[in-house]
Design a protein around this motif. Structure first.
Motif, short mmCIF file in Angstrom:
data_model
loop_
_atom_site.label_atom_id
_atom_site.label_comp_id
_atom_site.label_asym_id
_atom_site.label_seq_id
_atom_site.Cartn_x
_atom_site.Cartn_y
_atom_site.Cartn_z
N LEU A 164 -42.95 31.08 -27.15
CA LEU A 164 -42.55 31.68 -28.43
C LEU A 164 -43.49 31.25 -29.54
O LEU A 164 -43.86 32.08 -30.40
N PHE A 165 -43.89 29.99 -29.54
CA PHE A 165 -44.82 29.49 -30.56
C PHE A 165 -46.14 30.25 -30.52
O PHE A 165 -46.65 30.68 -31.56
N ASN A 166 -46.68 30.45 -29.34
CA ASN A 166 -47.95 31.17 -29.22
C ASN A 166 -47.82 32.62 -29.63
O ASN A 166 -48.72 33.20 -30.25
N CYS A 282 -41.61 25.62 -37.83
CA CYS A 282 -41.98 26.74 -38.70
C CYS A 282 -43.20 26.41 -39.56
O CYS A 282 -44.10 27.24 -39.74
N LEU A 283 -43.22 25.18 -40.12
CA LEU A 283 -44.37 24.81 -40.96
C LEU A 283 -45.65 24.73 -40.15
O LEU A 283 -46.73 25.07 -40.63
N GLY A 284 -45.55 24.28 -38.89
CA GLY A 284 -46.74 24.26 -38.03
C GLY A 284 -47.28 25.65 -37.78
O GLY A 284 -48.49 25.86 -37.71
N LEU A 285 -46.37 26.64 -37.69
CA LEU A 285 -46.80 28.02 -37.47
C LEU A 285 -47.53 28.58 -38.69
O LEU A 285 -48.59 29.19 -38.57
N VAL A 286 -46.94 28.39 -39.87
CA VAL A 286 -47.50 29.05 -41.06
C VAL A 286 -48.69 28.28 -41.64
O VAL A 286 -49.46 28.84 -42.42
N THR A 287 -48.84 26.98 -41.29
CA THR A 287 -49.94 26.20 -41.85
C THR A 287 -51.25 26.47 -41.13
O THR A 287 -52.32 26.54 -41.76
N ALA A 327 -38.55 11.49 -26.07
CA ALA A 327 -39.41 12.08 -27.10
C ALA A 327 -40.83 12.26 -26.58
O ALA A 327 -41.49 13.29 -26.84
N LEU A 328 -41.32 11.27 -25.83
CA LEU A 328 -42.66 11.39 -25.22
C LEU A 328 -42.70 12.56 -24.25
O LEU A 328 -43.65 13.36 -24.25
N LEU A 329 -41.67 12.71 -23.42
CA LEU A 329 -41.63 13.81 -22.46
C LEU A 329 -41.48 15.15 -23.16
O LEU A 329 -42.03 16.16 -22.73
N GLY A 330 -40.74 15.17 -24.27
CA GLY A 330 -40.63 16.41 -25.04
C GLY A 330 -41.96 16.82 -25.64
O GLY A 330 -42.32 18.01 -25.63
N ALA A 331 -42.72 15.82 -26.15
CA ALA A 331 -44.05 16.13 -26.68
C ALA A 331 -44.95 16.68 -25.58
O ALA A 331 -45.71 17.64 -25.79
N ALA A 332 -44.86 16.08 -24.38
CA ALA A 332 -45.67 16.57 -23.25
C ALA A 332 -45.28 17.99 -22.88
O ALA A 332 -46.14 18.84 -22.60
N SER A 333 -43.99 18.29 -22.87
CA SER A 333 -43.54 19.63 -22.48
C SER A 333 -44.00 20.69 -23.48
O SER A 333 -44.42 21.79 -23.09
N PHE A 334 -43.95 20.36 -24.77
CA PHE A 334 -44.37 21.34 -25.77
C PHE A 334 -45.88 21.52 -25.75
O PHE A 334 -46.39 22.64 -25.95
N LEU A 335 -46.63 20.43 -25.52
CA LEU A 335 -48.08 20.55 -25.38
C LEU A 335 -48.43 21.42 -24.18
O LEU A 335 -49.34 22.26 -24.25
N GLY A 336 -47.74 21.22 -23.06
CA GLY A 336 -48.00 22.06 -21.89
C GLY A 336 -47.65 23.50 -22.13
O GLY A 336 -48.32 24.41 -21.62
N GLY A 337 -46.60 23.76 -22.92
CA GLY A 337 -46.19 25.13 -23.18
C GLY A 337 -47.08 25.86 -24.14
O GLY A 337 -47.18 27.10 -24.09
N THR A 338 -47.75 25.14 -25.04
CA THR A 338 -48.62 25.80 -26.03
C THR A 338 -50.08 25.76 -25.61
O THR A 338 -50.76 26.79 -25.59
#
Length: 587
Positions: A164-166, A282-287, A327-338
């Motif tokens: 969704l982010f991409n 949202c701020l990461g998307l628009v920035t 939190a570390l695993l969540g960061a890894a999952s979002f990095l893998g997804g984007t």
């Protein structure tokens, strides 16, 4: 220089952006500057840099520069090497491996020296944590079957959020490109608008969060005094702190450190984490995409760490894993997804956190999130490359290429030169085309029948024309005049925008009717493929050898000795689908 100061001002201004993008760009720009012999504008030129003025060495230097940027941004030298391998380089070989490794090793040594120098507080917040920015290695984590199920779910969430982010980022960047094309005032107005929105969210949203009493027996000062710390008071009474303000009013590095911290299960309210995740997402998307040098790694790590901590907090006593590790695993999952990078992201996270025991779980969550996100769209960097129209070749050939041959996609009409060509014909061809290479063919009376001599580059032809060593008769020469008139560095690749142009040369009518011998500057051993070769094989050969031109020759004798030239643009999916639109539907 603009990248460096723009990144400093962007980060200090509170924008939700990462510093790794500008660092990679800066490293690549410095490497490119060295690859073109320095800068004549700023009088920074060295003769020894001329040895790098060729395509291969320049590509290698830029790859090393990108790796150095990642290593400097995350203090992750091995991660920088793997990033260059996985994402930056389109042509990899063993020699490039040790060159990037040496580059990032130098970066690590310099960083270590600077951190040691800054330990006395002379450099502000720089150097906190040493070379390990977010050290989580104090305890050995244990996990059971129920944790693996939660981690799989976390990977699925990361893949969905990443896809969704991409998707949203692609749409936003297309709108920004329209705005930015209107000129500098539009860029400035857009940047000011995003700055106001960011400031309003950072200052306004913490008012929605309730104050919490400071934890008893905390090792840190509560509430925090100064720029850095876990507990920001923000209008709270003495002995209390605001969890949402502790995330918004910190630097991005400290906010990540707070989310990754162990033994802080009750530090953040669930409502504060939800609000912070939505705001950062949202701020990461628009920035990203405004006229400020920015990267995506830090916003993605922040958002991923937030929803990872949410999952860890929800599981609570049912899990043996600390919310900070979630939190570390969540960061890894979002990095893998984007990003859709696996090996480099895994190593970067391990170098950031020093948490080697989490390696199996980080690998699992990265693979799951990447697999899920690949079902929706491409990685964020791949989408940006496509949107900018850059001819970046993938490591593999597309399946539909097996149904085509090399001659199917060569662009026309073909423009070739005779071995001894009339000056007027060369000048006309250079003026009406932007081709970088031309096939050279000997024809009678120079040869008995049409014969392919090789390939000549546009830049070399311009250098030869500037020497004005023309002939009145169409006769092949020994080429000794080239050795007398020019040196090897005269034909070296010039820097960006500094090469000779056909508009810089003027010829009289008499000169236009004269001839010039192209044999001395022709590459007589270019790579060639037969016209009936599978396009998939030709594409793999083109990328594996790092070519710019691949000559296509006829299979049967008696025809003109050259069919066409394959370049990167000819192998791009957009070009192929434009020639064969039905391939998109059937394959």
């Amino acid at each position: 220089m603009l990248q460096i100061f723009g990144s400093i001002l962007g980060v200090s201004g509170g924008f939700v952006l990462g510093k790794e993008g500008p660092m990679v760009h800066t490293g690549a720009c410095i490497a490119n500057l060295l690859g073109q012999g320095g800068s004549r504008k700023y009088h920074l030129t060295w003769n020894w840099l001329k040895y790098f003025k060729n395509d291969r060495d320049r590509r290698d230097l830029i790859t090393c520069g990108a790796a150095a940027g990642v290593a400097a941004a995350f203090r992750a030298p091995v991660g920088g090497v793997l990033f260059a391998l996985e994402e930056a380089a389109s042509w990899w070989r063993s020699a490039l491996l040790w060159r990037t490794f040496f580059t990032t090793a130098v970066v690590a040594v310099v960083l270590r020296a600077l951190i040691e120098f800054c330990r006395k507080g002379k450099c502000g917040l720089f150097g906190q944590g040493g070379l390990i920015m977010f050290d989580l290695s104090s305890n050995v984590p244990s996990y059971g079957t129920q944790d693996l199920i939660a981690i799989i779910i976390l990977g699925v969430i990361g893949g969905v959020f990443g896809g969704l982010f991409n998707f949203l980022l692609d749409r936003i960047l297309r709108v920004y490109s329209i705005i930015n094309e209107r000129g500098a005032p539009s860029k400035i107005l857009l940047t000011i608008t995003i700055s106001i929105i960011t400031s309003a969210c950072s200052y306004g949203l913490p008012w929605l969060a309730a104050c919490s009493p400071c934890p008893v027996g905390s090792m840190e000062e509560c509430p925090t005094i100064g720029r850095s710390g876990n507990f920001k008071s923000f209008q709270c009474p003495p002995g209390h702190y605001n969890g949402l303000a502790s995330l918004f009013f910190n630097t991005n590095d400290d906010a990540i450190r707070n989310l990754f911290s162990r033994g802080t299960e009750n530090e953040f309210h669930m409502s504060s984490l939800f609000v912070f995740f939505i705001a950062i997402y949202c701020l990461g998307l628009v920035t990203y995409g405004i006229a400020v040098p920015s990267g995506l790694f830090i916003p993605v790590i922040l958002a991923g760490a937030t929803y990872g901590r949410i999952v860890g907090t929800l599981l609570g006593p049912m899990s043996d894993i600390d919310p900070g590790l979630f939190a570390l695993l969540g960061a890894a999952s979002f990095l893998g997804g984007t990003m859709r990078m696996t090996v480099s992201v895994c190593v970067i996270l391990l170098e950031l956190t020093n948490e080697l025991h989490m390696l199996p779980l980080v690998m699992l969550v990265l693979l799951i999130s990447k697999t899920i996100a690949d079902c929706f769209n491409k990685g964020v960097y791949d989408q940006i490359v496509v949107m900018k129209g850059l001819p970046f070749m993938e490591a593999h050939a597309e399946p539909y290429m097996r149904h085509l041959v090399a001659s199917d996609v060569v662009s026309g009409p073909l423009i070739s030169f005779s071995g001894v060509e009339k000056v007027g014909n060369i000048v006309h061809a250079l003026r009406i085309t932007g081709h970088n290479g031309f096939p050279v063919v000997d024809e009678p009376p120079v040869s008995e029948a049409p014969e392919l001599v090789g390939l000549v580059l546009r830049s070399h032809v311009l250098v030869l024309l500037s020497g004005r060593n023309f002939m009145k008769e169409k006769v092949k020469t020994s080429g000794s005049f080239v050795l007398r008139r020019f040196g090897a560095f005269d034909f070296a690749k010039p820097g960006s925008g500094k090469g000779m142009k056909i508009e810089d040369l003027d010829f009289t009518e008499e000169e236009m009717e004269m001839y010039v011998d192209l044999h001395p500057i022709t590459n007589t051993s270019p790579y060639t493929v037969v016209e009936t070769m599978s396009l998939a094989k030709a594409a793999v050969l083109f990328r594996a050898l790092g070519l710019r031109h691949l000559l296509v020759v006829p299979k049967t004798p008696g025809r003109f000795p050259i069919v066409g030239i394959l370049t990167r643009h000819d192998l791009m999916p957009e070009h192929i689908h434009g020639l064969f639109p039905n391939l998109r539907k059937s394959h």
